[in-house]
Scaffold this motif. Structure first.
Motif, PDB file in Angstrom:
ATOM      1  N   ASN A   1       0.830  -1.201   0.000  1.00 30.17           N
ATOM      2  CA  ASN A   1       0.000   0.000   0.000  1.00 30.17           C
ATOM      3  C   ASN A   1       0.867   1.254   0.000  1.00 30.17           C
ATOM      4  N   GLY A   2       0.648   2.101  -1.000  1.00 24.79           N
ATOM      5  CA  GLY A   2       1.404   3.342  -1.100  1.00 24.79           C
ATOM      6  C   GLY A   2       2.784   3.182  -1.700  1.00 24.79           C
ATOM      7  N   LYS A   3       3.094   1.987  -2.176  1.00 28.85           N
ATOM      8  CA  LYS A   3       4.459   1.680  -2.599  1.00 28.85           C
ATOM      9  C   LYS A   3       4.636   1.676  -4.119  1.00 28.85           C
ATOM     10  N   TYR A   4       5.893   1.630  -4.499  1.00 28.72           N
ATOM     11  CA  TYR A   4       6.342   1.642  -5.892  1.00 28.72           C
ATOM     12  C   TYR A   4       6.920   0.274  -6.234  1.00 28.72           C
ATOM     13  N   CYS A   5       6.473  -0.305  -7.341  1.00 27.32           N
ATOM     14  CA  CYS A   5       6.899  -1.655  -7.710  1.00 27.32           C
ATOM     15  C   CYS A   5       7.432  -1.696  -9.134  1.00 27.32           C
ATOM     16  N   ALA A   6       8.227  -2.713  -9.405  1.00 23.24           N
ATOM     17  CA  ALA A   6       8.700  -3.003 -10.759  1.00 23.24           C
ATOM     18  C   ALA A   6       9.064  -4.473 -10.808  1.00 23.24           C
ATOM     19  N   ASP A   7       8.800  -5.114 -11.932  1.00 23.19           N
ATOM     20  CA  ASP A   7       9.145  -6.519 -12.121  1.00 23.19           C
ATOM     21  C   ASP A   7       8.631  -7.404 -10.992  1.00 23.19           C
ATOM     22  N   ARG A   8       7.384  -7.142 -10.588  1.00 18.89           N
ATOM     23  CA  ARG A   8       6.719  -7.909  -9.530  1.00 18.89           C
ATOM     24  C   ARG A   8       7.464  -7.866  -8.196  1.00 18.89           C
ATOM     25  N   GLN A   9       8.134  -6.763  -7.966  1.00 13.39           N
ATOM     26  CA  GLN A   9       8.869  -6.602  -6.705  1.00 13.39           C
ATOM     27  C   GLN A   9       8.666  -5.199  -6.155  1.00 13.39           C
ATOM     28  N   LEU A  10       8.732  -5.101  -4.839  1.00 10.66           N
ATOM     29  CA  LEU A  10       8.756  -3.803  -4.190  1.00 10.66           C
ATOM     30  C   LEU A  10      10.100  -3.154  -4.482  1.00 10.66           C
ATOM     31  N   LYS A  11      10.066  -1.898  -4.934  1.00 10.28           N
ATOM     32  CA  LYS A  11      11.296  -1.181  -5.258  1.00 10.28           C
ATOM     33  C   LYS A  11      11.354   0.128  -4.463  1.00 10.28           C
ATOM     34  N   GLU A  12      12.558   0.556  -4.180  1.00  7.01           N
ATOM     35  CA  GLU A  12      12.744   1.844  -3.526  1.00  7.01           C
ATOM     36  C   GLU A  12      12.837   2.927  -4.596  1.00  7.01           C
ATOM     37  N   PRO A  13      11.955   3.923  -4.566  1.00  7.60           N
ATOM     38  CA  PRO A  13      12.104   5.032  -5.514  1.00  7.60           C
ATOM     39  C   PRO A  13      13.239   5.941  -5.053  1.00  7.60           C
ATOM     40  N   THR A  14      13.445   7.027  -5.740  1.00  4.90           N
ATOM     41  CA  THR A  14      14.501   7.954  -5.344  1.00  4.90           C
ATOM     42  C   THR A  14      14.158   8.641  -4.029  1.00  4.90           C
ATOM     43  N   GLU A  15      15.145   9.284  -3.448  1.00  6.15           N
ATOM     44  CA  GLU A  15      14.947   9.986  -2.177  1.00  6.15           C
ATOM     45  C   GLU A  15      13.874  11.066  -2.301  1.00  6.15           C
ATOM     46  N   VAL A  16      13.883  11.783  -3.421  1.00  9.13           N
ATOM     47  CA  VAL A  16      12.884  12.841  -3.602  1.00  9.13           C
ATOM     48  C   VAL A  16      11.486  12.248  -3.746  1.00  9.13           C
ATOM     49  N   ALA A  17      11.381  11.051  -4.318  1.00  6.49           N
ATOM     50  CA  ALA A  17      10.077  10.399  -4.484  1.00  6.49           C
ATOM     51  C   ALA A  17       9.528   9.882  -3.158  1.00  6.49           C
ATOM     52  N   ALA A  18      10.391   9.779  -2.147  1.00  5.74           N
ATOM     53  CA  ALA A  18       9.966   9.320  -0.830  1.00  5.74           C
ATOM     54  C   ALA A  18       9.788  10.473   0.154  1.00  5.74           C
ATOM     55  N   ASP A  19       9.874  11.697  -0.334  1.00  9.19           N
ATOM     56  CA  ASP A  19       9.787  12.892   0.514  1.00  9.19           C
ATOM     57  C   ASP A  19       8.334  13.144   0.911  1.00  9.19           C
ATOM     58  N   ARG A  20       7.983  12.906   2.162  1.00  9.18           N
ATOM     59  CA  ARG A  20       6.610  13.042   2.620  1.00  9.18           C
ATOM     60  C   ARG A  20       6.128  14.490   2.570  1.00  9.18           C
ATOM     61  N   GLU A  21       6.990  15.429   2.891  1.00 11.73           N
ATOM     62  CA  GLU A  21       6.586  16.837   2.842  1.00 11.73           C
ATOM     63  C   GLU A  21       6.335  17.293   1.417  1.00 11.73           C
ATOM     64  N   LEU A  22       7.139  16.794   0.484  1.00 16.07           N
ATOM     65  CA  LEU A  22       6.934  17.127  -0.922  1.00 16.07           C
ATOM     66  C   LEU A  22       5.604  16.549  -1.402  1.00 16.07           C
ATOM     67  N   ALA A  23       5.288  15.343  -0.958  1.00 18.94           N
ATOM     68  CA  ALA A  23       4.024  14.711  -1.344  1.00 18.94           C
ATOM     69  C   ALA A  23       2.837  15.537  -0.846  1.00 18.94           C
ATOM     70  N   LYS A  24       2.925  16.023   0.373  1.00 22.65           N
ATOM     71  CA  LYS A  24       1.838  16.830   0.939  1.00 22.65           C
ATOM     72  C   LYS A  24       1.689  18.155   0.192  1.00 22.65           C
ATOM     73  N   ARG A  25       2.810  18.782  -0.127  1.00 27.46           N
ATOM     74  CA  ARG A  25       2.764  20.054  -0.849  1.00 27.46           C
ATOM     75  C   ARG A  25       2.208  19.861  -2.260  1.00 27.46           C
TER      76      ARG A  25
END
Length: 299
Positions: free
Chosen positions: A261-285
């Motif tokens: 839930n809320g995650k980024y996936c590729a090739d049927r796996q959970l993947k870590e996006p970039t640091e900026v893509a994980a920025d909670r304050e940026l997401a809210k803004r």
């Protein structure tokens, strides 16, 4: 059916961008599993052709609805959403897949830059308008098509220049400004996914996004001969639309997706996006700015 799979039989699935490429491949795979399909498309004739294809390929009769909308237009999205709510008492899965790249500065009737309007604001608004119906499902999902292209964006967004006009002129355009603009929209897809999941925590809805990889589709065929030639070369190294849609279908039919839930996936796996893509304050803004741009509030 595997115990690990969510039974798509008789589920109702809405898909944007389902008339070609990844969206079409996903629609075929999901329909083959017995789901009823709602196609949100711009071209009536093409949508009708796809409707016939989907019905022919299934052993059990399924329902295929067509909703016509220009997803760059907020008024068109609102009209389509009204029709969907009138005709669809059940929505179990919403797939926000439609997207494009424009190499010149084009603005919509709402005054919004076209790539941003189609790739980010359209799924934001459409999801907003259908959210209450999704909440009525026993278990619902929203899946957003993102891209590894989001990695091009290192510093988030210039919220004072949200239309990104400077990326379409002079040196910035020559240095790939329109492509960077597309990357910004794919970053926005990831941030929208994570923020929506946060806001819907504890409800029956989970939210997901995925990277389909480099896929051989009709993408970027609207930007002249050079773009077409570039894409022709890239197709030599690309996945098929079916391969690109595989992770989408995986997310659609997996029985337990709560851990994604809320995650980024590729090739049927959970993947870590970039640091900026994980920025909670940026997401809210970004959420706040998006609400201002569409004049809608997702509660």
């Amino acid at each position: 059916m595997s115990e690990r799979e969510w039974n798509l039989q008789d589920k109702y699935v809405l898909i944007t961008g389902a008339t070609n490429g990844i969206g079409l491949a996903a629609a075929k795979a999901i329909a083959a599993r017995g789901a009823n399909i709602g196609i949100i498309a711009r071209n009536q004739r093409r949508a009708e052709e796809i409707s016939i294809q989907l019905k022919k390929q299934t052993s059990k009769p399924i329902k295929v609805d067509i909703f016509i909308a220009d997803l760059s237009s907020q008024s068109s999205i609102r009209q389509a959403a009204e029709q969907i709510l009138e005709r669809c008492p059940q929505i179990d899965l919403l797939v926000n897949n439609a997207g494009a790249l424009f190499d010149t500065l084009l603005k919509t009737e709402d005054g919004v830059e076209m790539t941003w309007a189609l790739n980010h604001l359209a799924p934001f608004l459409l999801t907003s308008l259908l959210l209450n119906r999704l909440k009525e499902s026993d278990s619902a999902r929203v899946i957003n098509t993102s891209s590894h292209g989001h990695k091009m964006v290192k510093n988030g967004f210039d919220f004072d220049n949200i239309n990104g006009e400077d990326l379409y002129t002079g040196v910035k355009k020559l240095m790939g400004g329109p492509t960077l603009r597309y990357a910004q929209t794919k970053l926005a897809n990831i941030l929208f996914t994570s923020e929506l999941a946060q806001r819907l925590e504890g409800t029956n809805i989970t939210v997901h996004c995925f990277d389909p990889g480099l896929v051989a589709t009709n993408f970027n065929q609207n930007n002249g001969r050079m773009a077409k030639a570039t894409m022709a070369v890239m197709k030599l190294f690309s996945r098929t639309p079916e391969e690109g849609a595989d992770t989408l279908v995986w997310l659609a039919e997996m029985k337990d997706v709560s851990w994604l839930n809320g995650k980024y996936c590729a090739d049927r796996q959970l993947k870590e996006p970039t640091e900026v893509a994980a920025d909670r304050e940026l997401a809210k803004r970004l959420w706040e700015i998006s609400e201002e741009q569409v004049g809608a509030s997702l509660k």
